[in-house]
Motif scaffolding. Structure first.
Motif, PDB file in Angstrom:
ATOM      1  N   ARG A  28       0.846  -1.200   0.000  1.00  0.00           N
ATOM      2  CA  ARG A  28       0.000   0.000   0.000  1.00  0.00           C
ATOM      3  C   ARG A  28       0.877   1.244   0.000  1.00  0.00           C
ATOM      4  O   ARG A  28       1.940   1.255   0.610  1.00  0.00           O
ATOM      5  N   PHE A  29       0.407   2.292  -0.682  1.00  0.00           N
ATOM      6  CA  PHE A  29       1.079   3.592  -0.695  1.00  0.00           C
ATOM      7  C   PHE A  29       0.262   4.571   0.129  1.00  0.00           C
ATOM      8  O   PHE A  29      -0.961   4.525   0.102  1.00  0.00           O
ATOM      9  N   ARG A  30       0.949   5.469   0.862  1.00  0.00           N
ATOM     10  CA  ARG A  30       0.239   6.551   1.542  1.00  0.00           C
ATOM     11  C   ARG A  30       0.264   7.777   0.635  1.00  0.00           C
ATOM     12  O   ARG A  30       1.314   8.328   0.351  1.00  0.00           O
ATOM     13  N   LEU A  31      -0.917   8.186   0.196  1.00  0.00           N
ATOM     14  CA  LEU A  31      -1.069   9.326  -0.710  1.00  0.00           C
ATOM     15  C   LEU A  31      -1.987  10.350  -0.066  1.00  0.00           C
ATOM     16  O   LEU A  31      -3.106  10.005   0.328  1.00  0.00           O
ATOM     17  N   ASP A  32      -1.514  11.585   0.071  1.00  0.00           N
ATOM     18  CA  ASP A  32      -2.286  12.653   0.725  1.00  0.00           C
ATOM     19  C   ASP A  32      -2.808  12.215   2.087  1.00  0.00           C
ATOM     20  O   ASP A  32      -3.946  12.499   2.462  1.00  0.00           O
ATOM     21  N   GLY A  33      -1.984  11.449   2.805  1.00  0.00           N
ATOM     22  CA  GLY A  33      -2.340  11.051   4.160  1.00  0.00           C
ATOM     23  C   GLY A  33      -3.182   9.790   4.276  1.00  0.00           C
ATOM     24  O   GLY A  33      -3.430   9.308   5.377  1.00  0.00           O
ATOM     25  N   LYS A  34      -3.631   9.216   3.150  1.00  0.00           N
ATOM     26  CA  LYS A  34      -4.480   8.025   3.178  1.00  0.00           C
ATOM     27  C   LYS A  34      -3.772   6.860   2.495  1.00  0.00           C
ATOM     28  O   LYS A  34      -3.111   7.035   1.477  1.00  0.00           O
TER      29      LYS A  34
END
Length: 468
Positions: free
Chosen positions: A121-127
């Motif tokens: 999983r990647f964290r993008l814009d905090g999610k």
């Protein structure tokens, strides 16, 4: 209604670059072929080219341009880099994951093992957003590659390990902090991407209001004292610290920092990486710093009473100290220091300013919709301001990858420690609601309401701040 999300197992059959370049979306994988949707007119020509590219026979189905754009933007992200990076060493799946995460602006990569499979999983814009599936057979091989790159012990699978990887691409160099945690089904790994590029960090663009910025700059220009920035993990505290250091970084100033990890490298600043395993902790490094003739000291985080005591000692001996602390509000920082055992008179005489901050996602300007205020949208018992008549909700479009949000903004709570407040701290008078009201200090909650009123963010995004 069409569901435009496709399973991760199908997503990873083609890269984001391939999907956007060839205008294709994988929708089914059979034993003998891959089925894709496209809006390209020359289906036969594309089918032949894709069979060679993907190494598998393909079948193409026509889709409308509108729907295909929705599929592409829902399931893939375009690279934010100016050019596609090329790894200097042999490319494999690990490099593909890391470079892809960096190019789309991810801050963290999570490798997580479960009983029947593993995921990335990647964290993008905090999610967090799921990006890949990995078989349980392939997962240990991938983790060993990470360990080798980070110079960790590949035979140790029972204890946590921490390391660092340097990635060299044609476009830029960057570091990665590696954290490995043994779990029930294997080792979970989190990679934190640390950019060396500080060109985008500007104190004027962080999110301070004009009044808040003026107050903050006034207090960081004092020759001594402590500046504390509080907030939970991932609230942008470190970015605020680096922006502050950039502002203070002058040719006639000696700045020393001790960090864990060093997230950005700044020319002209002496940065020390914490190494607690050999006794190089915050408190001992601070002690050494005082013999290095510093003007300004930055401590990554005040975690314990020893570090807090050393920071106060440094401030009392004529140095400006910048640091972070984990509290929920600017005033809670004072309570936290008192709980640590720091005498209130020392806090009152050394603390220049306490800052609390949060990061909130900004609504996409292309698709947000305005709605009348509904009491049910707010926390139970919350008093809605009379001048707040409408708010905006997230919708989702191709510009925001159908999330409804685009980018983030920091909001602040600035509490300068003036003579009146210092007297309250000395007398252990910790109820200061009247003082905050009298001085018209904008709390995190008030700033969150301002962003709702402006249409910058949604009620859902700042709901937790409205509960305070």
């Amino acid at each position: 209604m069409t569901d435009f999300n496709i399973p991760i197992a199908l997503q990873q059959l083609v890269s984001a670059e391939q999907a956007f370049h060839y205008r294709i979306i994988p929708i089914e994988k059979l034993d003998y072929q891959i089925v894709l949707k496209t809006d390209v007119a020359d289906i036969l020509g594309l089918q032949t080219e894709l069979a060679v590219l993907l190494g598998f026979p393909t079948k193409l189905r026509k889709e409308s341009t509108e729907n295909l754009n929705r599929y592409l933007n829902t399931n893939y992200r375009k690279s934010s880099a100016k050019s596609v990076s090329t790894i200097h060493y042999s490319a494999d799946f690990l490099e593909k994951i890391i470079v892809n995460a960096k190019e789309i602006g991810s801050s963290d990569i999570h490798f997580e093992p479960y009983e029947k499979n593993a995921r990335v999983r990647f964290r993008l814009d905090g999610k967090l957003k799921e990006q890949f599936h990995i078989t349980t057979d392939e997962y240990p091989i991938l983790i060993n590659k990470i360990k080798i790159r980070a110079q960790l012990d590949i035979s140790e699978k029972r204890l946590p390990q921490d390391g660092r990887i340097t990635i060299v691409t044609d476009y830029e160099d960057f570091d990665i902090r590696v954290s490995i945690l043994p779990t029930l089904h294997g080792e979970k790994v989190v990679l934190r991407i640390l950019s060396k590029d500080t060109s985008h960090i500007d104190i004027n663009a962080l999110g301070f209001t004009k009044k808040e910025l003026g107050t903050f700059l006034e207090n960081i220009k004092k020759p001594n004292g402590i500046v504390l920035i509080s907030g939970p993990t991932g609230s942008g505290k470190t970015t605020t610290l680096y922006a502050t250091l950039k502002k203070l970084n002058l040719a006639n100033t000696n700045i020393l920092t001790v960090e864990d990890p060093i997230e950005y490298t700044l020319e002209g600043i002496n940065q020390v990486q914490l190494r607690e395993n050999i006794g190089l902790d915050f408190a001992s490094t601070l002690r050494t710093f005082l013999r290095q003739d510093p003007d300004i000291i930055m401590v990554g985080e005040i975690r314990d009473v020893n570090t807090a005591n050393m920071a106060i000692r440094a401030a009392l001996t004529g140095h400006l100290v910048l640091s972070t602390i984990h509290t929920n509000s600017a005033w809670a920082t004072v309570s936290r220091l008192i709980d640590m055992g720091i005498p209130s008179f020392l806090i009152a005489s050394t603390l220049n300013i306490s800052v609390a901050q949060r990061l909130v996602r900004k609504l996409c300007s292309h698709c947000k919709t305005e709605k009348p205020i509904a009491t049910a949208s707010f926390p139970s018992g919350f008093e809605i301001p009379k001048d707040l008549l409408s708010h905006h909700e997230a919708v989702g479009c191709e510009h925001c990858y159908h999330t409804g949000y685009s980018g983030r903004k920091a909001i602040y709570e600035i509490l300068p420690i003036d003579t009146e407040l210092a007297a309250l701290i000395k007398n252990n008078q910790l109820a200061i609601d009247d003082y905050i009201e009298e001085k018209k200090i904008f709390t995190l909650q008030k700033n969150a309401l301002s962003l709702i009123k402006e249409g910058t963010t949604s009620i859902d995004e700042v709901f937790s701040l409205l509960l305070q």
